[in-house]
Motif scaffolding. Structure first.
Motif, PDB file in Angstrom:
ATOM      1  N   ALA A 283      29.139 -97.558 -30.619  1.00 49.07           N
ATOM      2  CA  ALA A 283      28.442 -96.289 -30.840  1.00 49.07           C
ATOM      3  C   ALA A 283      29.140 -95.190 -30.055  1.00 49.07           C
ATOM      4  N   ARG A 284      28.994 -93.956 -30.535  1.00 50.11           N
ATOM      5  CA  ARG A 284      29.596 -92.827 -29.850  1.00 50.11           C
ATOM      6  C   ARG A 284      28.665 -91.616 -29.919  1.00 50.11           C
ATOM      7  N   PHE A 285      28.450 -90.993 -28.774  1.00 48.10           N
ATOM      8  CA  PHE A 285      27.668 -89.763 -28.688  1.00 48.10           C
ATOM      9  C   PHE A 285      28.599 -88.607 -28.349  1.00 48.10           C
ATOM     10  N   THR A 286      28.378 -87.483 -29.015  1.00 49.27           N
ATOM     11  CA  THR A 286      29.058 -86.245 -28.639  1.00 49.27           C
ATOM     12  C   THR A 286      28.004 -85.164 -28.490  1.00 49.27           C
ATOM     13  N   PHE A 287      28.067 -84.466 -27.366  1.00 48.30           N
ATOM     14  CA  PHE A 287      27.128 -83.384 -27.091  1.00 48.30           C
ATOM     15  C   PHE A 287      27.902 -82.070 -27.133  1.00 48.30           C
ATOM     16  N   GLY A 288      27.447 -81.148 -27.974  1.00 46.30           N
ATOM     17  CA  GLY A 288      28.135 -79.871 -28.145  1.00 46.30           C
ATOM     18  C   GLY A 288      27.237 -78.712 -27.743  1.00 46.30           C
ATOM     19  N   TRP A 289      27.746 -77.813 -26.914  1.00 44.61           N
ATOM     20  CA  TRP A 289      26.955 -76.694 -26.418  1.00 44.61           C
ATOM     21  C   TRP A 289      26.781 -75.626 -27.495  1.00 44.61           C
ATOM     22  N   SER A 290      25.533 -75.217 -27.716  1.00 48.40           N
ATOM     23  CA  SER A 290      25.207 -74.138 -28.633  1.00 48.40           C
ATOM     24  C   SER A 290      24.768 -72.936 -27.811  1.00 48.40           C
TER      25      SER A 290
ATOM     26  N   ASN B 288      23.942 -70.055 -28.933  1.00 50.62           N
ATOM     27  CA  ASN B 288      22.810 -69.393 -29.594  1.00 50.62           C
ATOM     28  C   ASN B 288      21.489 -70.074 -29.259  1.00 50.62           C
ATOM     29  N   GLN B 289      21.495 -71.412 -29.243  1.00 48.78           N
ATOM     30  CA  GLN B 289      20.256 -72.154 -29.002  1.00 48.78           C
ATOM     31  C   GLN B 289      20.059 -72.508 -27.532  1.00 48.78           C
ATOM     32  N   LYS B 290      21.088 -72.294 -26.711  1.00 52.20           N
ATOM     33  CA  LYS B 290      21.021 -72.641 -25.299  1.00 52.20           C
ATOM     34  C   LYS B 290      20.670 -74.119 -25.109  1.00 52.20           C
ATOM     35  N   ARG B 291      21.283 -74.950 -25.943  1.00 48.87           N
ATOM     36  CA  ARG B 291      21.043 -76.397 -25.887  1.00 48.87           C
ATOM     37  C   ARG B 291      22.330 -77.129 -26.191  1.00 48.87           C
ATOM     38  N   TRP B 292      22.380 -78.387 -25.730  1.00 50.02           N
ATOM     39  CA  TRP B 292      23.447 -79.299 -26.124  1.00 50.02           C
ATOM     40  C   TRP B 292      22.967 -80.048 -27.357  1.00 50.02           C
ATOM     41  N   LEU B 293      23.635 -79.834 -28.483  1.00 48.61           N
ATOM     42  CA  LEU B 293      23.273 -80.518 -29.718  1.00 48.61           C
ATOM     43  C   LEU B 293      23.926 -81.895 -29.753  1.00 48.61           C
ATOM     44  N   VAL B 294      23.275 -82.814 -30.477  1.00 51.23           N
ATOM     45  CA  VAL B 294      23.694 -84.216 -30.447  1.00 51.23           C
ATOM     46  C   VAL B 294      24.360 -84.613 -31.766  1.00 51.23           C
ATOM     47  N   TRP B 295      25.514 -85.240 -31.642  1.00 47.43           N
ATOM     48  CA  TRP B 295      26.170 -85.928 -32.753  1.00 47.43           C
ATOM     49  C   TRP B 295      26.266 -87.399 -32.397  1.00 47.43           C
ATOM     50  N   GLN B 296      26.017 -88.265 -33.371  1.00 48.30           N
ATOM     51  CA  GLN B 296      26.199 -89.700 -33.164  1.00 48.30           C
ATOM     52  C   GLN B 296      27.146 -90.248 -34.215  1.00 48.30           C
TER      53      GLN B 296
ATOM     54  N   ASP C 250      22.953 -85.394 -35.497  1.00 46.09           N
ATOM     55  CA  ASP C 250      21.751 -86.203 -35.292  1.00 46.09           C
ATOM     56  C   ASP C 250      20.545 -85.336 -35.645  1.00 46.09           C
ATOM     57  N   VAL C 251      20.047 -85.501 -36.854  1.00 47.73           N
ATOM     58  CA  VAL C 251      18.993 -84.637 -37.386  1.00 47.73           C
ATOM     59  C   VAL C 251      17.627 -85.279 -37.206  1.00 47.73           C
ATOM     60  N   ALA C 252      16.658 -84.493 -36.787  1.00 43.30           N
ATOM     61  CA  ALA C 252      15.293 -84.972 -36.592  1.00 43.30           C
ATOM     62  C   ALA C 252      14.557 -85.028 -37.930  1.00 43.30           C
ATOM     63  N   ALA C 253      13.589 -85.937 -38.028  1.00 45.83           N
ATOM     64  CA  ALA C 253      12.781 -86.036 -39.245  1.00 45.83           C
ATOM     65  C   ALA C 253      12.010 -84.746 -39.496  1.00 45.83           C
ATOM     66  N   GLU C 254      11.674 -84.031 -38.412  1.00 48.97           N
ATOM     67  CA  GLU C 254      10.944 -82.772 -38.538  1.00 48.97           C
ATOM     68  C   GLU C 254      11.843 -81.623 -38.968  1.00 48.97           C
ATOM     69  N   GLY C 255      13.155 -81.876 -38.987  1.00 45.29           N
ATOM     70  CA  GLY C 255      14.113 -80.844 -39.336  1.00 45.29           C
ATOM     71  C   GLY C 255      14.883 -80.367 -38.126  1.00 45.29           C
TER      72      GLY C 255
ATOM     73  N   GLN D 139      18.621 -80.202 -35.709  1.00 40.11           N
ATOM     74  CA  GLN D 139      19.431 -81.161 -34.970  1.00 40.11           C
ATOM     75  C   GLN D 139      18.820 -81.466 -33.613  1.00 40.11           C
ATOM     76  N   GLN D 140      18.895 -82.735 -33.221  1.00 37.61           N
ATOM     77  CA  GLN D 140      18.416 -83.126 -31.896  1.00 37.61           C
ATOM     78  C   GLN D 140      19.279 -82.453 -30.833  1.00 37.61           C
ATOM     79  N   GLY D 141      18.666 -82.218 -29.681  1.00 37.94           N
ATOM     80  CA  GLY D 141      19.414 -81.605 -28.602  1.00 37.94           C
ATOM     81  C   GLY D 141      18.505 -81.257 -27.444  1.00 37.94           C
ATOM     82  N   ALA D 142      19.091 -80.871 -26.321  1.00 35.30           N
ATOM     83  CA  ALA D 142      18.305 -80.576 -25.124  1.00 35.30           C
ATOM     84  C   ALA D 142      19.089 -79.637 -24.213  1.00 35.30           C
ATOM     85  N   PRO D 143      18.389 -78.874 -23.368  1.00 31.43           N
ATOM     86  CA  PRO D 143      19.072 -77.986 -22.420  1.00 31.43           C
ATOM     87  C   PRO D 143      19.902 -78.741 -21.384  1.00 31.43           C
ATOM     88  N   THR D 144      19.479 -79.980 -21.064  1.00 30.98           N
ATOM     89  CA  THR D 144      20.192 -80.769 -20.046  1.00 30.98           C
ATOM     90  C   THR D 144      20.501 -82.161 -20.578  1.00 30.98           C
ATOM     91  N   ILE D 145      21.749 -82.551 -20.443  1.00 27.22           N
ATOM     92  CA  ILE D 145      22.181 -83.926 -20.734  1.00 27.22           C
ATOM     93  C   ILE D 145      22.721 -84.508 -19.435  1.00 27.22           C
TER      94      ILE D 145
END
Length: 339
Positions: free
Chosen positions: A222-229, A231-239, A244-249, A251-257
């Motif tokens: 498995a491989r994770f890549t975190f990319g800084w956005s 505009n959103q002030k978050r690290w977005l997640v790629w797997q 990595d898209v949420a069921a609610e719509g 991309q997954q991501g967080a301010p801190t990784i």
């Protein structure tokens, strides 16, 4: 009930650190309850509401119970539901070099979450820092049952609290087992409430960071890549190279990784294909990389024992502040073991 907080207030213009302890495609909503003033007297400009111990976000000071849920993390179980409401998300290695997630909730709950999958031995050691959290999972292999019974948690697996689970239409087993968080907590009235687990938060990052647009973590399969956005002030997640898209719509991501490099070896358990279950050593100390505000910070982590929280410090030994909001903790081996 209220939880003791330590506040390091600086002079005007300086950061405010909120040390707290305890063991998406759109910006995550503010977690926690906005405090209601008990008196008509307005707060002075220097006053700040308490920060939730898991997120640093404003809340009432009345902590809610802790719910931890084991979540599927392969393509067969995606998109996952409910992760965007989690306070903390742990990434752990499992058999075959793949990963699963542990989503930790307290400040807010989604209406439903999943897919819920089976537990591993690393989970039991990791969750002890939260006290006795409610733990939702879909079962364990037979020889691990005594370990679960002896662990510091409140068991709300599907076999213990079946009314809290359901099969999500449009998905196939075993990736269709979902749960209702409110029902899970109703089955765990003695679950520990959120408390300090060693996290520190500040709106302002420390000095010494290195600008980074992406950061990758590799597992054997498995491989994770975190990319800084910006505009959103978050690290977005790629797997594995995919958003990595949420069921609610979104991309997954967080301010801190937080990439927590921890010794990873083979446990006494293995799956039906004789692939060994990894055991991550989350007690001890080691290197970490903290991603926030488009920067990477070299850090250290330490955890004295299983009942202790995990503290993160800068290279200079000062508390390493996270950005307020959801936190991902990626448990990675310095050199990943092969399945």
């Amino acid at each position: 009930m209220g939880v003791p907080r330590k506040f390091a207030a600086a002079l005007a213009g300086a950061a405010v650190l909120l040390p707290v302890a305890g063991c998406s495609s759109t910006p995550p909503p503010a977690a926690g309850k906005i405090p209601q003033s008990a008196s008509p007297t307005p707060a002075t400009p220097t006053e700040k509401p308490p920060g939730h111990p898991f997120t640093g976000m404003p809340y009432s000071g009345e902590a809610d119970p802790v719910l931890a849920v084991k979540i599927e993390n392969t393509s067969a179980g995606k998109p996952q539901m409910g992760l965007r409401s989690a306070d903390i998300i742990y990434v752990t290695q499992v058999e075959g070099g793949l990963t699963r997630l542990i989503a930790v909730y307290s400040s807010k709950l989604p209406k439903k979450l999943g897919p819920v999958r089976s537990a591993r031995i690393t989970d039991l050691h990791l969750l002890a820092q939260f006290g006795r959290p409610a733990f939702s999972y879909s079962g364990v292999q037979t020889k691990m049952i005594p370990f679960v019974r002896a662990a510091s948690l409140v068991d709300v697996a599907d076999g213990v609290a079946p009314s809290a689970y359901f099969r999500e239409p449009g998905r196939y087993a075993p990736y269709n087992l979902f749960a209702t968080p409110k029902k899970l907590l109703a089955a765990a009235p003695k679950a520990t409430k959120a408390k300090d687990i060693g996290f520190v938060f500040s709106d302002t990052p420390p000095e010494g960071g290195t600008p980074r647009k992406t950061y990758s973590v590799r597992y054997p399969a498995a491989r994770f890549t975190f990319g800084w956005s910006e505009n959103q002030k978050r690290w977005l997640v790629w797997q594995d190279g995919k958003r990595d898209v949420a069921a609610e719509g979104g991309q997954q991501g967080a301010p801190t990784i937080v990439v927590q490099y921890a010794k990873t070896g083979r446990s006494q358990f293995h799956d039906v294909n004789d692939s060994y279950t990894p055991l991550v050593q989350t007690v001890g100390k080691g290197r970490a990389v903290v991603l926030r505000d488009g920067q990477a910070f070299e850090a250290r982590w330490s955890r004295k024992n299983e009942k202790s929280g995990t503290e993160f410090t800068t290279k200079e030994g000062e508390p390493m502040p996270f950005a307020p909001g959801q936190v991902w903790v990626v448990l990675a081996a310095p050199k990943p073991i092969q399945p």
